[in-house]
Design an enzyme around this catalytic site. Structure first.
Site, PDB file in Angstrom:
ATOM      1  N   GLY A  53       0.801  -1.225   0.000  1.00  0.00           N
ATOM      2  CA  GLY A  53       0.000   0.000   0.000  1.00  0.00           C
ATOM      3  C   GLY A  53       0.833   1.274   0.000  1.00  0.00           C
ATOM      4  O   GLY A  53       1.863   1.376  -0.677  1.00  0.00           O
ATOM      5  N   ASP A 104       6.935  -4.068  14.877  1.00  0.00           N
ATOM      6  CA  ASP A 104       5.533  -3.931  15.253  1.00  0.00           C
ATOM      7  C   ASP A 104       5.440  -2.613  16.017  1.00  0.00           C
ATOM      8  O   ASP A 104       5.972  -2.494  17.133  1.00  0.00           O
ATOM      9  CB  ASP A 104       5.105  -5.110  16.135  1.00  0.00           C
ATOM     10  CG  ASP A 104       3.620  -5.037  16.518  1.00  0.00           C
ATOM     11  OD1 ASP A 104       3.052  -3.926  16.504  1.00  0.00           O
ATOM     12  OD2 ASP A 104       3.047  -6.090  16.831  1.00  0.00           O
ATOM     13  N   TYR A 111     -10.923   4.279  14.565  1.00  0.00           N
ATOM     14  CA  TYR A 111     -10.006   4.739  13.510  1.00  0.00           C
ATOM     15  C   TYR A 111      -9.981   6.268  13.472  1.00  0.00           C
ATOM     16  O   TYR A 111      -8.917   6.891  13.477  1.00  0.00           O
ATOM     17  CB  TYR A 111     -10.461   4.166  12.166  1.00  0.00           C
ATOM     18  CG  TYR A 111      -9.555   4.524  11.007  1.00  0.00           C
ATOM     19  CD1 TYR A 111      -8.351   3.837  10.817  1.00  0.00           C
ATOM     20  CD2 TYR A 111      -9.886   5.528  10.107  1.00  0.00           C
ATOM     21  CE1 TYR A 111      -7.514   4.156   9.763  1.00  0.00           C
ATOM     22  CE2 TYR A 111      -9.052   5.850   9.051  1.00  0.00           C
ATOM     23  CZ  TYR A 111      -7.868   5.152   8.884  1.00  0.00           C
ATOM     24  OH  TYR A 111      -7.026   5.479   7.825  1.00  0.00           O
TER      25      TYR A 111
HETATM   26  P1  NAI Z   1      -2.569  -1.280   4.070  1.00  0.00           P
HETATM   27  O1  NAI Z   1      -3.467  -2.098   4.911  1.00  0.00           O
HETATM   28  O2  NAI Z   1      -2.544  -1.531   2.607  1.00  0.00           O
HETATM   29  O3  NAI Z   1      -1.053  -1.397   4.618  1.00  0.00           O
HETATM   30  C1  NAI Z   1      -0.765  -1.230   5.978  1.00  0.00           C
HETATM   31  C2  NAI Z   1       0.573  -1.870   6.288  1.00  0.00           C
HETATM   32  O4  NAI Z   1       0.796  -1.686   7.709  1.00  0.00           O
HETATM   33  C3  NAI Z   1       0.623  -3.377   6.022  1.00  0.00           C
HETATM   34  O5  NAI Z   1       1.811  -3.708   5.346  1.00  0.00           O
HETATM   35  C4  NAI Z   1       0.572  -3.998   7.417  1.00  0.00           C
HETATM   36  O6  NAI Z   1       1.245  -5.241   7.506  1.00  0.00           O
HETATM   37  C5  NAI Z   1       1.253  -2.917   8.240  1.00  0.00           C
HETATM   38  N1  NAI Z   1       0.905  -3.007   9.659  1.00  0.00           N
HETATM   39  C6  NAI Z   1      -0.290  -3.308  10.233  1.00  0.00           C
HETATM   40  N2  NAI Z   1      -0.185  -3.341  11.561  1.00  0.00           N
HETATM   41  C7  NAI Z   1       1.115  -3.045  11.854  1.00  0.00           C
HETATM   42  C8  NAI Z   1       1.845  -2.929  13.063  1.00  0.00           C
HETATM   43  N3  NAI Z   1       1.278  -3.156  14.256  1.00  0.00           N
HETATM   44  N4  NAI Z   1       3.159  -2.579  12.986  1.00  0.00           N
HETATM   45  C9  NAI Z   1       3.748  -2.379  11.795  1.00  0.00           C
HETATM   46  N5  NAI Z   1       3.114  -2.497  10.613  1.00  0.00           N
HETATM   47  C10 NAI Z   1       1.809  -2.837  10.646  1.00  0.00           C
HETATM   48  O7  NAI Z   1      -2.930   0.231   4.377  1.00  0.00           O
HETATM   49  P2  NAI Z   1      -2.723   1.569   3.535  1.00  0.00           P
HETATM   50  O8  NAI Z   1      -3.994   1.902   2.875  1.00  0.00           O
HETATM   51  O9  NAI Z   1      -1.478   1.490   2.746  1.00  0.00           O
HETATM   52  O10 NAI Z   1      -2.557   2.597   4.734  1.00  0.00           O
HETATM   53  C11 NAI Z   1      -1.320   3.156   5.137  1.00  0.00           C
HETATM   54  C12 NAI Z   1      -1.601   4.299   6.079  1.00  0.00           C
HETATM   55  O11 NAI Z   1      -2.389   5.277   5.403  1.00  0.00           O
HETATM   56  C13 NAI Z   1      -2.410   3.896   7.323  1.00  0.00           C
HETATM   57  O12 NAI Z   1      -1.952   4.612   8.446  1.00  0.00           O
HETATM   58  C14 NAI Z   1      -3.818   4.310   6.959  1.00  0.00           C
HETATM   59  O13 NAI Z   1      -4.603   4.557   8.091  1.00  0.00           O
HETATM   60  C15 NAI Z   1      -3.540   5.571   6.166  1.00  0.00           C
HETATM   61  N6  NAI Z   1      -4.649   5.965   5.311  1.00  0.00           N
HETATM   62  C16 NAI Z   1      -5.036   5.199   4.253  1.00  0.00           C
HETATM   63  C17 NAI Z   1      -6.092   5.589   3.445  1.00  0.00           C
HETATM   64  C18 NAI Z   1      -6.565   4.806   2.270  1.00  0.00           C
HETATM   65  O14 NAI Z   1      -7.565   5.222   1.648  1.00  0.00           O
HETATM   66  N7  NAI Z   1      -5.933   3.700   1.906  1.00  0.00           N
HETATM   67  C19 NAI Z   1      -6.822   6.845   3.727  1.00  0.00           C
HETATM   68  C20 NAI Z   1      -6.340   7.542   4.870  1.00  0.00           C
HETATM   69  C21 NAI Z   1      -5.282   7.129   5.618  1.00  0.00           C
END
Ligand code: NAI
Length: 268
Positions: free
Chosen positions: A17, A60, A158
């Site tokens: 992501g 983590d 969230y």
């Molecule tokens: P995603 O779910 O595709 O990727 C998240 C990554 O964080 C994964 O690789 C996962 O293994 C890792 N992760 C989960 N728990 C963890 C932990 N305890 N320690 C370390 N790593 C951990 O999510 P995405 O969409 O790439 O989101 C990235 C950031 O962007 C997040 O903070 C999310 O809240 C934020 N965000 C995303 C949006 C979207 O539309 N996709 C919108 C607004 C914010």
């Protein structure tokens, strides 16, 4: 492609992501990139695609001991850290049983989401400040959300955790300025970025296409964003192009927050 040349950057949640796109963009701009995640096999595979200017470490973000260990490795291996991107975050929809509305919310689920999204960022800031201050230089980029600015009725943990990230960013920015550490701290507020985070909400096949069309229709620019859209914003905050910018927030949301998207979507 040298906007981050000689910079050491650590990205959390970088196996997929937005975090992965940030790691890729930073690497392409010359940074040494420390890729971290809890999904070790995928994180390692991503890192293998980079040059020798990259390393993978398990981190983590909820665990203070993990931060201590990784920062010891960074300090011994590279001598300093220039950029930290606190990206790791969870919606709580697959990781916790929920529910996530304010009336029925499950306290353990609430704590789980806050542990990753909010505690994780606070711990990252803590250890980044301690290392960066030694060299009087650094940029911390916190990935909050559109949900950190407006309410989300069925995603309360969230939204509250992301509001905490937004506010903590400003406290960190002011603290570091007051201490004359030359460490900047800014937040990014993505909205509707197409990543695997949406998979549990989208489902598959035709339903997925329908939901993507629906969400795109609510975005003023008419499409969902890409991880690269967010990575480009992180690059600006990480680079020396933003040395006069701290405590600020950047919306990467196709214009959603320019309007009134806080209105509840389901009134039935
Ligand atoms: P995603 O779910 O595709 O990727 C998240 C990554 O964080 C994964 O690789 C996962 O293994 C890792 N992760 C989960 N728990 C963890 C932990 N305890 N320690 C370390 N790593 C951990 O999510 P995405 O969409 O790439 O989101 C990235 C950031 O962007 C997040 O903070 C999310 O809240 C934020 N965000 C995303 C949006 C979207 O539309 N996709 C919108 C607004 C914010």
């Amino acid at each position: 492609m040298s906007r981050l040349i000689n910079k050491i950057a650590l990205v959390t949640g970088a196996a997929q992501g937005i975090g992965r796109a940030i790691a890729e963009r930073f690497h392409a701009e010359g940074a040494v990139v420390i890729v971290t995640d809890i999904n070790d096999p995928v994180g390692m595979r991503v890192t293998e695609q980079f040059s020798e200017r990259a390393a993978y470490h398990h981190l983590d973000v909820r665990q203070e001991s993990n931060w201590q260990k990784v920062f010891e490795i960074v300090e011994h291996g590279y001598g300093r850290l220039d950029v930290l991107v606190n990206n790791a975050g969870i919606s709580g929809f697959i990781q916790t049983p929920g529910p996530h509305n304010p009336e029925d919310m499950d306290l353990a689920s609430w704590h789980h989401v806050h542990a990753v999204n909010s505690d994780g960022v606070a711990l990252g800031c803590k250890y980044a400040i301690r290392l960066m201050k030694k060299h009087r230089n650094g940029s911390i980029v916190n990935i909050s959300s559109r949900a950190g600015i407006v309410g989300i009725p069925h995603m309360v943990a969230y939204a509250a955790s992301k509001a905490a990230v937004r506010n903590h960013t400003k406290s960190v920015a002011l603290y570091c300025a007051e201490m004359r550490y030359n460490i900047r701290c800014n937040s990014i507020h993505p909205g509707a970025i197409l990543t695997p985070m949406w998979d549990p909400m989208f489902g598959e096949g035709e339903q997925r296409e329908k939901m993507m069309r629906e969400i795109s229709s609510q975005v003023p620019l008419g499409r969902m964003g890409t991880p690269l859209d967010v990575a480009n914003a992180a690059l600006y905050f990480a680079s020396d192009e933003s040395t006069y910018v701290t405590g600020s927030e950047l919306h990467i949301d196709g214009g959603i927050l320019a309007g009134s998207e806080a209105a509840p979507s389901d009134r039935s």
